[in-house]
Structures are given as C-alpha cells and as structure tokens.
Design a protein around this motif. Structure first.
Motif, short mmCIF file in Angstrom:
data_model
loop_
_atom_site.label_atom_id
_atom_site.label_comp_id
_atom_site.label_asym_id
_atom_site.label_seq_id
_atom_site.Cartn_x
_atom_site.Cartn_y
_atom_site.Cartn_z
N PRO A 83 0.82 -1.20 0.00
CA PRO A 83 0.00 0.00 0.00
C PRO A 83 0.86 1.25 0.00
O PRO A 83 2.00 1.24 0.40
CB PRO A 83 -0.80 -0.08 1.31
CG PRO A 83 -0.83 -1.50 1.64
CD PRO A 83 0.38 -2.13 1.05
N LYS A 84 0.23 2.33 -0.47
CA LYS A 84 0.98 3.53 -0.82
C LYS A 84 1.85 4.13 0.27
O LYS A 84 2.91 4.64 0.02
CB LYS A 84 0.01 4.61 -1.29
CG LYS A 84 -0.44 4.38 -2.69
CD LYS A 84 -0.75 5.70 -3.37
CE LYS A 84 -1.27 5.45 -4.77
NZ LYS A 84 -2.69 5.53 -4.88
N SER A 85 1.39 4.13 1.51
CA SER A 85 2.16 4.87 2.50
C SER A 85 3.32 4.08 3.06
O SER A 85 4.09 4.57 3.87
CB SER A 85 1.22 5.29 3.64
OG SER A 85 0.60 4.15 4.14
N ILE A 86 3.47 2.86 2.63
CA ILE A 86 4.56 2.03 3.16
C ILE A 86 5.72 2.07 2.17
O ILE A 86 5.53 2.01 0.96
CB ILE A 86 4.09 0.57 3.34
CG1 ILE A 86 2.85 0.56 4.24
CG2 ILE A 86 5.18 -0.28 3.92
CD1 ILE A 86 2.32 -0.81 4.46
N ASP A 87 6.93 2.18 2.72
CA ASP A 87 8.12 2.16 1.86
C ASP A 87 8.62 0.75 1.69
O ASP A 87 8.65 -0.04 2.63
CB ASP A 87 9.25 2.95 2.52
CG ASP A 87 8.94 4.42 2.56
OD1 ASP A 87 8.02 4.83 1.83
OD2 ASP A 87 9.58 5.11 3.34
N LEU A 88 9.03 0.45 0.49
CA LEU A 88 9.46 -0.91 0.18
C LEU A 88 10.85 -0.88 -0.41
O LEU A 88 11.13 -0.09 -1.30
CB LEU A 88 8.46 -1.51 -0.83
CG LEU A 88 8.81 -2.83 -1.47
CD1 LEU A 88 8.39 -3.94 -0.56
CD2 LEU A 88 8.10 -2.97 -2.79
N HIS A 89 11.73 -1.69 0.11
CA HIS A 89 13.05 -1.85 -0.51
C HIS A 89 13.30 -3.32 -0.72
O HIS A 89 13.27 -4.10 0.23
CB HIS A 89 14.14 -1.31 0.41
CG HIS A 89 14.09 0.17 0.57
ND1 HIS A 89 14.29 1.02 -0.48
CD2 HIS A 89 13.85 0.93 1.64
CE1 HIS A 89 14.19 2.25 -0.05
NE2 HIS A 89 13.92 2.24 1.21
N MET A 90 13.55 -3.67 -1.97
CA MET A 90 13.86 -5.07 -2.23
C MET A 90 15.35 -5.22 -2.45
O MET A 90 15.92 -4.53 -3.29
CB MET A 90 13.13 -5.54 -3.48
CG MET A 90 11.68 -5.83 -3.24
SD MET A 90 10.90 -6.48 -4.70
CE MET A 90 11.01 -8.20 -4.40
N LYS A 91 15.95 -6.11 -1.73
CA LYS A 91 17.38 -6.35 -1.95
C LYS A 91 17.53 -7.36 -3.09
O LYS A 91 16.57 -7.99 -3.52
CB LYS A 91 18.01 -6.93 -0.67
CG LYS A 91 17.80 -6.06 0.55
CD LYS A 91 18.65 -4.83 0.51
CE LYS A 91 18.56 -4.06 1.78
NZ LYS A 91 19.25 -2.81 1.73
N ALA A 92 18.76 -7.51 -3.51
CA ALA A 92 18.99 -8.42 -4.64
C ALA A 92 18.77 -9.88 -4.22
O ALA A 92 19.11 -10.26 -3.10
CB ALA A 92 20.42 -8.25 -5.16
N PRO A 93 18.18 -10.67 -5.08
CA PRO A 93 17.98 -12.08 -4.72
C PRO A 93 19.30 -12.83 -4.81
O PRO A 93 20.25 -12.39 -5.45
CB PRO A 93 16.99 -12.57 -5.78
CG PRO A 93 17.24 -11.68 -6.94
CD PRO A 93 17.69 -10.35 -6.41
N SER A 94 19.27 -13.95 -4.18
CA SER A 94 20.53 -14.70 -4.17
C SER A 94 20.78 -15.39 -5.51
O SER A 94 21.89 -15.82 -5.78
CB SER A 94 20.53 -15.71 -3.03
OG SER A 94 19.41 -16.56 -3.17
N GLY A 95 19.77 -15.53 -6.29
CA GLY A 95 19.98 -16.17 -7.58
C GLY A 95 18.67 -16.24 -8.33
O GLY A 95 17.65 -15.77 -7.83
N ASP A 96 18.68 -16.79 -9.50
CA ASP A 96 17.40 -16.90 -10.18
C ASP A 96 17.12 -18.32 -10.66
O ASP A 96 16.23 -18.53 -11.47
CB ASP A 96 17.32 -15.89 -11.34
CG ASP A 96 18.26 -16.27 -12.48
OD1 ASP A 96 19.21 -17.04 -12.22
OD2 ASP A 96 18.03 -15.79 -13.59
N THR A 97 17.81 -19.23 -10.17
CA THR A 97 17.52 -20.61 -10.57
C THR A 97 17.21 -21.44 -9.34
O THR A 97 17.91 -21.35 -8.33
CB THR A 97 18.74 -21.25 -11.28
OG1 THR A 97 19.29 -20.28 -12.15
CG2 THR A 97 18.32 -22.48 -12.04
#
Lengths: 144, 723
Positions: free
Chosen positions: B658-672
């Motif tokens: 929701p709009k008022s919440i800040d979101l930070h996504m870190k890098a994933p450890s991999g994609d497989t």
C-alpha cells in the motif's frame, strides 16, 4: 483593536496619521497610498468597509477630508463607524466648526484629542466633555 | 534626542510635545526609548494628573517588556487611585503590560474586578476592555471572571433602560460604545457555558427588542447583540430572533448594513443553513450590486449556500456574475464554481457544459489543475464524447486566447478526432467539419503567439494522434511534425523528433501507440503529474514498443508505478483491457533497475523466525518470514525452493505494498531453483510503515518451468510475528 487612524484629503496628502501597531517608516507611505486609493475610488453611497490585506478599513468622508481607520477582524465595524463620527464631533466642538485648515495648523492638539479617545488601539473615552476637559485646562494654563 | 530632552523638561507644554513625538517616532526597538524610561518613572508619580496621564499614555504605546515589569506595581497603585481620569488610562496601560508580560496578569485581575463597580463610564469602559483581554489571554482567568456576569448584566440593564443622559448619549442610545464592549465581553464569557448563557438570555432579548434600529448606532448595538446570541449557547427563540434581525439588515438600503449582515451570515451558514437559505434571493441580488465589498461578501455567501436542490438556478446566477465581476474576484469565483459543480452536478453533461462556460468566460484566471480535472471528467463521460468534442471544436475556432480552453480542446480533438469527422452530433446544428479544417485549427494554435509552450505541446500531440484517426492528409501531418523538429523550444523539439521517428522507423506501431486512451483513474499516481508529457508516455504500451533509448527511463518507472498501484485505492488495474502479461525480460528489467538502485547483494542467513508458505505449485514453494527491526520497520525474507524433478529458471519476485509504506527489495541470491530442493533462492525485503497502516503485500512470482513461463500473484494480508 484599532491599528491605525489616517486623515487624508482628496489630493492624497496625509493630514494626520497615528499607528497603534509598530509600522516601519518606509512602509507607512506605501500603506497610506494604498488606503487612499481605495477610499478615493468609493462612491458616496457605496459600502464604507474595505478589506485591505488582513485588516478592515472603515472610512468616512467629510467634505474634502477622508478619515480612515484600520481595524482587526474582531472589531464591530459599525461601532468604529460611529467612533469616527464621535471624533469629528469632538473636533467640531473644540475648534467650533472644524475645517481642514484647523487640523493642518493644530496637529498637536488633534493628536491630544485622539489620544484621549483612543489609547493603544482601544477606545478609552467617548464622552465629549471628558475628552476635552484636560485640553481646555491646558489651554487655560498656557494663557494664564 | 530632542524628544528626550523635551520630556525631561519641567514645563508641561514641552513635556507634552516631547511625549507626543516619542509616541509617534519611537518604538520599543530603538535605543532612545530606554532613555526616557527614567522620565516616565518620575512622571508617573508626579502630582499633576495630566503629567501622569502623559506618562501612562506613552508607556502604553511604546513600553518594552522590561519597562513594563519595572513599572507594573506603579500602575497597579494608580489603578486603585481615586482619580477616575487616571484610572481609565491606567486600565489601558495595564492591557499593554498584560500583553507584553503575560505573567503579570495575576496582579491586575484582582483590581480589574473591583473596577467594575465604578460609576464613571470611562473607567468602566477601561475595566471591561481589560477583563476582555485578560480572558483572551488565559482560560483560567476566564473561569474566574464568569462570576462577574451578573454584574455586567446589571450594568447593561442600567444602560439600556436608563433615561436620557446628556453626557453619554449618541443619537438616542446611552453610551453605545460601552454597550458594545460589554456585549463582547459577555460573548466571550458565555461561550460554551450554559449557566452564564442563561443569565444573559433575558438581557439579550431585551436589548434586541428595545434598541432603536433606525440609526446606525442602534444597528451597531444590534449587530453586536446578534453576534453574541449566535456565539453563546442561547435558546432557540433567541436565535431565531437574531437571524430575523440579520434578515432585516439584509433588506436595508444602506450598504454598510448589508455588508455586515452578510459577514455575520457567513459565520452561521454552516450551522443554521436552513435559516440562511430563506434569504438566498436577496443574497443573490447583492451579487449584482455595483459595490466591490458587497459583491465579495455575496460571492462567498452564495458559494456557501449552494446545495443539491438549488444548484441549477444558483449556477446560472454565478455564471452571470462571472461575466461581469471585477478581475480580482474572478479566480475565486471560478474555483468556487468548479467546487460547487463537482459536488452537486446533476448530470455529467451539465457539468461539462458549466466548466466549458467558465473556461470561455474566465479562462485566463482558472488554476492549472482544472485542465487535468476536466480531461479526467471528459474521459469518464464516455457517451458524451461526441457532443463534447463538437462543442470544444466550435469553441476553439471562435477564440484561441483562453489557454486552458485551448489545451482541453486540442486534447479532445486529438483523442476523439474521428468522432468529430465521422459522426454528426444530433444535439447540435451540423457544420462542415473536414480533416483540413481541423488541421487548420490545430496549426493556428501551434503558430499563434498567444499560445504558451504547454498549449503548443498539447496541439502537437493532438496533431500526431490525428494521423491514425484520419486517413487522408497524413503527409500534411508529417510535414507539420517535422517542422517542429527544429523548434527552439526543447520540449516541442523533443516531441517532434520522437514523432518523426515514429513515422519513419516504427510506422507499424504507430496505430497501437496512438490508440485511444483508457479511462483515467482519479487517484492514479501518474494522474497527479499535470504535465501532458506524462499522458503521452502512459499511452506507450510496454510490451508493444521496443526499448527505444529515450523512452526507456520512463518505462520502468511507469511499470513500477503500475505495480505499486495494484494495492492503491482501486482494486482493478488501471490499464484495464490493454494490459497483457508482461514479458519476463521487461519485468526483470524493472526489477533489475529497482534493485540496482539499492546496491548490492546481502546474503541473508536462514533465520529461525516463523515462516509462512505463500505459494506452492508445480513443486515451487515460496515462504515468507519476517523480523521486526524497529517500531515501524520490518524485514521480510522470501525463500523459494523447488521440490520437483526439473530445474526452474528465471525465477524472480516482485512486490507491491500500500501507498504509504516504503518498500526496498534487496537483490535475490539467484534466479535458478535447482531440482529437488538442493538450494534455495532468498530475497530480503525491507518495509517501513511510518503511518502504521494495515500491512499488506502482493507478490508476483515469475519463473519458467518445463519450458513454459508461469506468472502468479499472491497476496499476503497478515504477517507472522508482526502485530
């Protein structure tokens, strides 16, 4: 509370000015010019109350002289209107049929009368004889 | 300096002039005022009352805080003195002191009370004013002074019923100034207090009925009475009386009285709306009054009186007013009309008509946000598109000086140009509209020196959109667009170059790019971007257009906005039918951009925090666990694992909150996700919730397994371990 009292003639010359809230000297001329412009553009049977910035200006025209009183929002405009009338009547009584010349040549006395009536932005006295009593006593002292 | 010297002289006349000069020229900030402090001190205890009064006067005018503190006891003594002349001056001086040094008010409140029993009107006046100021400063003092209400009532009664007294009489009313002051004090004391209000009721009724209202003085007292009645908790009969008095004022010929009647009606319009509605006719007539102050008040009051039932008639009056009103009131009137129309519009067509009318009469004075608002409105009224565009076209060819009108008109012509050319609108007289005339009109707008750069931008975009809507004259459009490729204005040049490129290299995509825009949602984040460039970019559909260099920066932002809007006010996606499943690489690009912004990879240890399984399908499992980091931030770990026999590749996650919440996504450890759960992919998400809204998250999982790409969305409504 009353913030200022101005007496201006038709040509825009200020005959008397009294400020009850500190206004810098440089700003006074601009303020007076603005107020005068508003007054002069008013017709006789138009409203006598004007809104200027955050103040209200109540003014009345007597022959060639405009008396403008600036008040804050909480004042009763009609009461101030009557105050102006009262003031002019007092002047009338003192100078016997006051005219603009009287005011020009006796500015100090007019100031004294004004001080007797309005102090610190609020009405002190409205009774004509009470207002004039100290002034008349003063005149007697000066003569005698 | 002269003043100081004169003040110090023993002669009264010089003193007088000196003090006068001091009052007029000095204020407390100047140093010279310190020099006269000593003189004032001495003069305050002088034998002559006149000298004392001079000193008091000056002190009241320019006294600084230190001076006031020093001299306060002196003033107090003078307040108790027997001379009424001095007392009244001392009272007003006390007011100044109280204002400057609020701590000293205790000293004065005791004496103030005793002053009320004076006979002298001047002293009474001063006392009443002093009490008023004391009450205003400090609510506790207010409580104490409530006990004085009976005294005040008694004094007032005396004034009202007393016979003719030549001293204080002004046109038949004894001491109106004092009456007004007492009424004001009663108002302050009676506010929100039942007992005090009860005591005052009789008195107020008496004053209201007995005062002679033929003279201005009488009206002044009545006005104050009305204000008092409306402010305290008075009984209903009294209130009706007050409103009736105001109604009488409104009908009075004297403009002053009308003005104050409207001012006071404005104060009660919210609470006693029905009573004020009765006078609506008179108020609307006042709109036509030649006096500017009366007009302003009438406008304010009319806008407050607009309601669902009288909207049509009121709007007619307001539109007439707009045509003839003075320029400084125009902006206010226009915005007021817009608000009223938005709240109470009986039909969309009426709404659009009204706004068009306002734009044609006062277009130059409306605010900037009216253009996007109007465009929003028009797109929402889909059945009226034909009517709207015809009307706007007509308005455009008559007059192109009103910028907002031209902007809206060119936008509409661009969007609905085909409706304009093809269909005949039944409700309006048919006129000859061909592609040429439409392009002529747009060209005039582009070339006119009255158009601002924004307007030109609108017109250029509209011309471009017409290239798909109409079949002939495409060359003409191409030439117009290429002319502006070398325009001085950077914005226009950029647009022209892009459009040119569309013609040359991406001609096959032109139709799709310039398709009609979907209905705009009111609260979408892109909508708040007033610049029309945002509108153009929004049209560009992500999956259709290849990643052209200068459009790239806007795209991922566009997409992220889109994703974030998923959990916004509306449940359904903004892009309605036109969004298709976005290809994985575009999604990855967006995710990649976002992740690149936030720096590197952070290996997250496997925490024993409680885990929640979000998704389980085809052997792919996604779990969530969270850890509270501070009062409003949360660290969420998402883990994906694969229990099937085949590897899963291109595994990526996107999240929206929701709009008022800040979101930070870190890098994933991999994609497989290798088969049979040999290892996991972890991704850390940091959430910051400063407004403590309900925490929800929507996660989109995309991966390819067994040769097919799969995308799923899950919603998380409750987080384990987070209250």
């Amino acid at each position: 509370m009353i913030t200022f009292v101005l007496m201006v003639n038709r040509q825009g010359q200020t005959r008397l000015s009294r400020y009850y809230q500190p206004v810098k000297m440089s700003r006074r001329a601009a303020l007076e010019a603005d107020v005068v412009r508003e007054c002069l553009s008013r017709h006789k049977d138009q409203c006598s109350f004007v809104e200027y910035k955050d103040l209200k200006v109540v003014f009345r025209q007597y022959a060639a002289l405009y008396i403008a009183v600036g008040v804050t929002d909480d004042e009763n405009e009609l009461a101030i209107y009557e105050l102006v009338q009262n003031f002019v009547e007092v002047l009338d009584k003192y100078f016997s049929r006051v005219s603009e010349l009287d005011i020009m040549f006796n500015v100090d006395r007019v100031h004294i009368i004004l001080d007797e009536m309005i102090q610190n932005g609020r009405v002190v006295e409205s009774n004509k004889s009470n207002i004039l009593a100290p002034l008349l006593a003063l005149d007697k002292m000066a003569d005698g | 300096m002269e003043c100081v010297r004169m003040i110090a002289s023993p002669r009264y006349s010089e003193k007088r002039v000196g003090y006068l000069g001091a009052m007029m020229l000095l204020d407390e900030k100047q140093d010279a005022s310190l020099l006269i402090t000593n003189s004032i001190k001495n003069d305050l205890s002088h034998s002559s009352q006149f000298v004392q009064s001079l000193a008091l006067c000056t002190l009241a005018c320019i006294g600084s805080a230190e001076m006031c503190k020093d001299l306060a006891p002196e003033i107090d003594k003078l307040l108790r003195a027997s001379n009424s002349y001095i007392k009244k001056k001392a009272a007003l001086c006390a007011i100044h002191i109280v204002k400057k040094v609020p701590d000293l008010e205790e000293v004065f409140s005791l004496t103030a009370r005793s002053l009320l029993s004076e006979k002298h009107h001047g002293v009474l006046h001063g006392a009443v004013v002093l009490i008023t100021v004391l009450c205003e400063c400090n609510p506790e003092t207010l409580e104490r002074f409530r006990k004085t209400v009976p005294d005040l009532v008694r004094i007032m009664k005396g004034l009202v019923t007393s016979g003719y007294s030549p001293e204080h009489d002004v046109a038949g009313i004894s001491d109106p100034f004092l009456q007004v002051r007492i009424l004001r004090l009663l108002r302050i004391l009676g506010r929100n207090n039942e007992t005090a209000s009860d005591t005052m009721n009789d008195l107020l009724a008496q004053v209201a009925t007995n005062t002679d209202s033929t003279k201005t003085v009488g009206n002044a007292v009545l006005y104050e009475t009305v204000l008092t009645v409306l402010d305290i908790k008075s009984e209903s009969g009294l209130r009706i009386l007050a409103v009736n008095i105001l109604g009488r004022f409104l009908l009075n010929n004297d403009r002053n009285i009308r003005y104050i009647a409207m001012t006071s009606l404005q104060k009660i319009v919210n609470s006693d709306n029905i009573a004020v509605q009765r006078h609506r006719g008179t108020i609307v007539d006042c709109l036509k009054d030649p006096d500017a102050s009366v007009k302003r008040r009438a406008l304010d009051l009319s806008l407050a009186l607009v309601s669902a039932s009288n909207i049509r008639s009121m709007m007619k009056e307001l539109l007439v007013f707009l045509c003839s009103c003075p320029p400084d009131l125009r902006a206010e009137a226009a915005s007021g009309i817009f608000h009223a129309a938005e709240k109470y519009a009986p039909s969309q067509r009426w709404h659009i008509d009204t706004i068009l009318h306002v734009l044609t009469t006062a277009g130059g004075d409306v605010r900037d946000e009216t253009v996007p608002n109007l465009i929003l409105l028009i797109t929402n009224a889909s059945d009226l598109h034909c009517y709207t565009v015809h009307k706007l076209y007509r308005a455009l060819i008559t007059d192109i000086s009103q910028q907002p009108l031209v902007q809206v008109a060119s936008w509409c012509i661009g969007e609905y140009g085909d409706l304009l050319l093809r269909e005949e609108c039944q409700e309006m007289e048919p006129t000859e509209v061909t592609a040429d005339t439409v392009l002529d009109a747009l060209e005039t707008v582009l070339q006119s020196h009255m158009s601002t750069p924004t307007t030109r931008g609108f017109a250029l975009t509209a011309t471009m959109k017409l290239s798909t809507r109409i079949n002939e004259n495409v060359d003409r459009i191409r030439s117009i667009v290429s002319i502006y490729g070398s325009c001085i204005d950077v914005e226009l040049q950029q647009r022209a170059v892009e459009y040119n490129a569309l013609f040359k290299k991406y001609d096959h995509m032109r139709a799709a790019v310039l398709e009609r825009m979907p209905v705009i949602e009111r609260n979408s984040p892109i909508h708040t971007n007033g610049d029309s460039m945002g509108d153009v970019i929004k049209e560009v559909e992500v999956d259709k257009l290849k990643l052209k260099a200068d459009l790239l920066p806007q795209q991922p932002a566009n997409q992220v906005c889109d994703l974030l809007d998923l959990l916004g006010d509306s449940e359904k996606s903004v892009y309605g039918g036109t969004t298709s499943i976005q290809p994985i690489n575009a999604a990855k690009l967006a995710g990649g951009d976002l992740l690149d912004l936030l720096g590197g990879f952070e290996p997250t240890p496997l925490t024993p925090a409680p885990a929640m399984t979000l998704y389980e399908k085809n052997g792919v499992t996604l779990t969530l666990s969270c850890e509270k980091q501070s009062e409003c931030s949360l660290a969420v770990t998402l883990r994906g694992s694969n229990s099937s026999n085949l590897d899963v590749s291109s595994f990526s996650l996107q999240a929206a909150v929701p709009k008022s919440i800040d979101l930070h996504m870190k890098a994933p450890s991999g994609d497989t996700l290798p088969a049979r759960g040999t290892s996991q992919v972890t991704q850390l998400v940091l959430l910051n919730n400063p407004n403590k809204v309900n925490l929800k998250m929507r996660i989109r999982i995309s991966y390819s397994s067994q040769g097919s790409s799969i995308q799923e969305t899950v919603q998380v409504d409750s987080f384990p371990g987070f209250s």
